[in-house]
Design an enzyme around this catalytic site. Structure first.
Site, mmCIF file in Angstrom:
data_model
loop_
_atom_site.group_PDB
_atom_site.id
_atom_site.type_symbol
_atom_site.label_atom_id
_atom_site.label_comp_id
_atom_site.label_asym_id
_atom_site.label_seq_id
_atom_site.Cartn_x
_atom_site.Cartn_y
_atom_site.Cartn_z
ATOM 1 N N ASP A 148 73.692 41.529 -48.598
ATOM 2 C CA ASP A 148 75.376 41.513 -48.299
ATOM 3 C C ASP A 148 75.878 42.371 -47.270
ATOM 4 O O ASP A 148 74.634 43.520 -47.467
ATOM 5 C CB ASP A 148 75.699 40.948 -49.794
ATOM 6 C CG ASP A 148 76.828 40.313 -49.199
ATOM 7 O OD1 ASP A 148 77.697 40.091 -48.116
ATOM 8 O OD2 ASP A 148 77.758 39.578 -50.286
ATOM 9 N N TRP B 200 75.829 39.744 -41.482
ATOM 10 C CA TRP B 200 76.500 40.727 -40.145
ATOM 11 C C TRP B 200 76.162 39.879 -38.751
ATOM 12 O O TRP B 200 75.047 38.970 -38.768
ATOM 13 C CB TRP B 200 76.144 41.900 -40.109
ATOM 14 C CG TRP B 200 76.120 42.678 -38.946
ATOM 15 C CD1 TRP B 200 77.439 42.767 -38.922
ATOM 16 C CD2 TRP B 200 74.890 43.286 -37.708
ATOM 17 N NE1 TRP B 200 77.235 44.208 -37.974
ATOM 18 C CE2 TRP B 200 75.551 44.374 -36.915
ATOM 19 C CE3 TRP B 200 73.635 43.251 -37.913
ATOM 20 C CZ2 TRP B 200 75.809 45.527 -36.355
ATOM 21 C CZ3 TRP B 200 73.339 44.322 -37.128
ATOM 22 C CH2 TRP B 200 73.829 44.912 -35.631
ATOM 23 N N ASP C 183 83.315 32.958 -46.227
ATOM 24 C CA ASP C 183 82.319 32.547 -46.727
ATOM 25 C C ASP C 183 83.221 30.410 -47.061
ATOM 26 O O ASP C 183 83.940 30.712 -46.727
ATOM 27 C CB ASP C 183 83.246 33.530 -47.874
ATOM 28 C CG ASP C 183 82.482 34.710 -48.437
ATOM 29 O OD1 ASP C 183 81.558 34.780 -47.482
ATOM 30 O OD2 ASP C 183 82.185 34.965 -49.658
HETATM 31 C C1 GLA Z 1 79.569 37.658 -50.341
HETATM 32 C C2 GLA Z 1 79.022 36.332 -49.505
HETATM 33 C C3 GLA Z 1 78.783 35.518 -50.787
HETATM 34 C C4 GLA Z 1 78.701 35.949 -51.766
HETATM 35 C C5 GLA Z 1 79.117 36.920 -52.613
HETATM 36 C C6 GLA Z 1 78.520 38.025 -53.610
HETATM 37 O O1 GLA Z 1 81.663 37.568 -50.126
HETATM 38 O O2 GLA Z 1 79.733 36.209 -48.171
HETATM 39 O O3 GLA Z 1 78.703 34.728 -49.771
HETATM 40 O O4 GLA Z 1 77.617 36.651 -51.667
HETATM 41 O O5 GLA Z 1 79.553 38.104 -51.486
HETATM 42 O O6 GLA Z 1 79.919 38.466 -54.225
#
Ligand code: GLA
Length: 419
Positions: A156, A189, A220
């Site tokens: 991440d 990314w 997300d």
């Molecule tokens: C980000 C990622 C998610 C998840 C969260 C965990 O938002 O995009 O898919 O992994 O972090 O905190």
């Protein structure tokens, strides 16, 4: 969207991914994040807290409910597995209360079941949930993760300076290459970059396709049609010729984020839409659902072998071929998506993205397939196979002769074979 000649030159020169033979098709599996987020209170939520029990249960269900057989081959830990501080050696460790057997044992459990061990960390100082990140400890942490037997790393991008992403992701990629273990590398990314890379930054693009097997482009996903349709719109906006599409292919996939099929936020039509379009987008397919609660209808979508096989095809992802918002028939909002498959056929999704009125009769025009390399005219003949009914459509069609009613917020999906 027109590309500058500099970008076209970059696309032409791309070496396509890490060329290490991994992720030749988009990865498939189960990932805890969207459904289980960061619940750490195992006393109150024993069945849904982030713990070894959750991942062991997911492993068992993946096998017993037929998902592994259908291709979902991995269980992926996400955020909130670690302690808040490194141990005395400076290593990361799993939270001992929630993972009492340790991560090596959990990985062994998955491997014994024939399931791959997907893992999660962050390139910055902390994960998005505030747990330990890898910044400053890349080699040490990868060594540790390798000793636990991970097969996939979602890395991440929270708590990281965007200006340092290029060098840091590149460094981790090199360490993974030298680790002696096959580990699929998933980068977060340009999800963190302004405008999600929609301005097609050539440098990001070239780097991604060289160092990551897959990467998250957009926001997300959440369990709502609003969220899922915003992801679909992202790809529908970025139509023909965009570099992100052109670098997709074996070992190099855009990740549209987890499937919401099997949860509570989408209607069946919307679930069908997400699944069909993720096959066109060649996105990794990660379930994020309680596998004990998936309805038979949703399970049939998730285990539709023909659509999975479109998703897994070792070819470039598909694109939107036409997008019609018909004024004055303002309730008509329809798109045609297509993907050229490696056996010479074409996967096509006809989407009614309107949300007023009854069904719309969507016409399929075979000449649209010229945008994805087909040699077709308005007179070309073709046959259609419906992937949601699993049946061939009777007859042979010419040009734009094929018409199908499509409900609002829904799709029909076909394989088109040119006669
Ligand atoms: C980000 C990622 C998610 C998840 C969260 C965990 O938002 O995009 O898919 O992994 O972090 O905190």
């Amino acid at each position: 969207m027109k590309l500058s000649s500099a970008l076209l030159a970059i696309v032409a020169s791309l070496s396509y991914a890490k060329k290490d033979g991994q992720a030749l098709s988009p990865p498939m599996g189960w990932m805890s994040w969207q459904r289980y987020v960061c619940e750490t209170d195992c006393e109150t939520y024993p069945d849904s807290c982030i713990s070894e029990n959750l991942y062991m249960k997911a492993t068992d269900l993946l096998v017993s409910e037929g998902y592994l057989d259908a291709g979902y081959s991995q269980v992926s830990i996400d955020d909130c597995w670690s302690t808040q501080e490194r141990d005395d050696n400076g290593d990361q460790q799993a939270n001992p209360d929630r993972f009492p057997s340790g991560l090596k044992a959990l990985g062994d459990y998955m491997h014994n079941a024939g399931v791959k061990f997907g893992f999660y960390s962050d390139i910055g100082t902390h994960t998005c949930g505030g747990y330990l990140g890898m910044k400053g400890n890349f080699q040490r942490d990868i060594d540790k993760f390798v000793s636990w037997g991970i097969d996939y790393l979602k890395l991440d991008g929270c708590y990281e300076d965007i200006a340092e992403m290029h060098d840091d992701y590149t460094e981790v990629s090199k360490i993974l290459d030298a680790s002696g273990r096959d580990i699929v590398f998933s980068c977060s990314w340009p999800a963190y970059v302004n405008n999600h890379g929609e301005d097609n930054d050539g440098e990001i693009l070239q780097t991604l396709s060289e160092i990551c097997h897959t990467w998250r482009n957009f926001d997300d996903v959440a369990d709502s049609w609003n969220s899922v349709s915003s992801i679909i719109d992202y790809w529908a906006r970025n139509t023909t010729d965009i570099p992100f599409v052109q670098v997709s292919g074996p070992g190099s996939w855009n990740d549209a984020d987890m499937l919401m099929v099997g949860n509570n936020g989408l209607s069946l039509s919307e679930e069908r839409t997400q699944f069909a379009l993720y096959a066109i987008f060649a996105s990794p397919l990660f379930l994020s659902t309680d596998l004990t609660k998936v309805s038979p209808e949703s399970k049939a979508i998730l285990q539709n072998r023909e659509i999975i096989s479109v998703n897994q095809d070792q070819s470039q992802q598909g694109i939107v071929l036409s997008d019609i918002s018909n004024d004055p028939d303002w309730w008509v909002n329809v798109r045609t998506f297509g993907r050229a498959l490696s056996d010479g056929t074409y996967a096509v999704v006809l989407q009614n993205y309107g949300n007023m009125g009854p069904y719309v009769n969507i016409k399929f025009d075979v000449s649209l397939l010229s945008q994805i390399g087909a040699s077709v005219t308005t007179e070309s003949q073709y046959t259609m196979r419906n992937l949601y009914t699993g049946k061939d459509v009777e007859g042979t069609f010419t040009g734009d002769e094929f018409v199908v009613p499509v409900e609002s917020s829904s799709v029909e999906m076909f394989i088109v074979t040119l006669a």
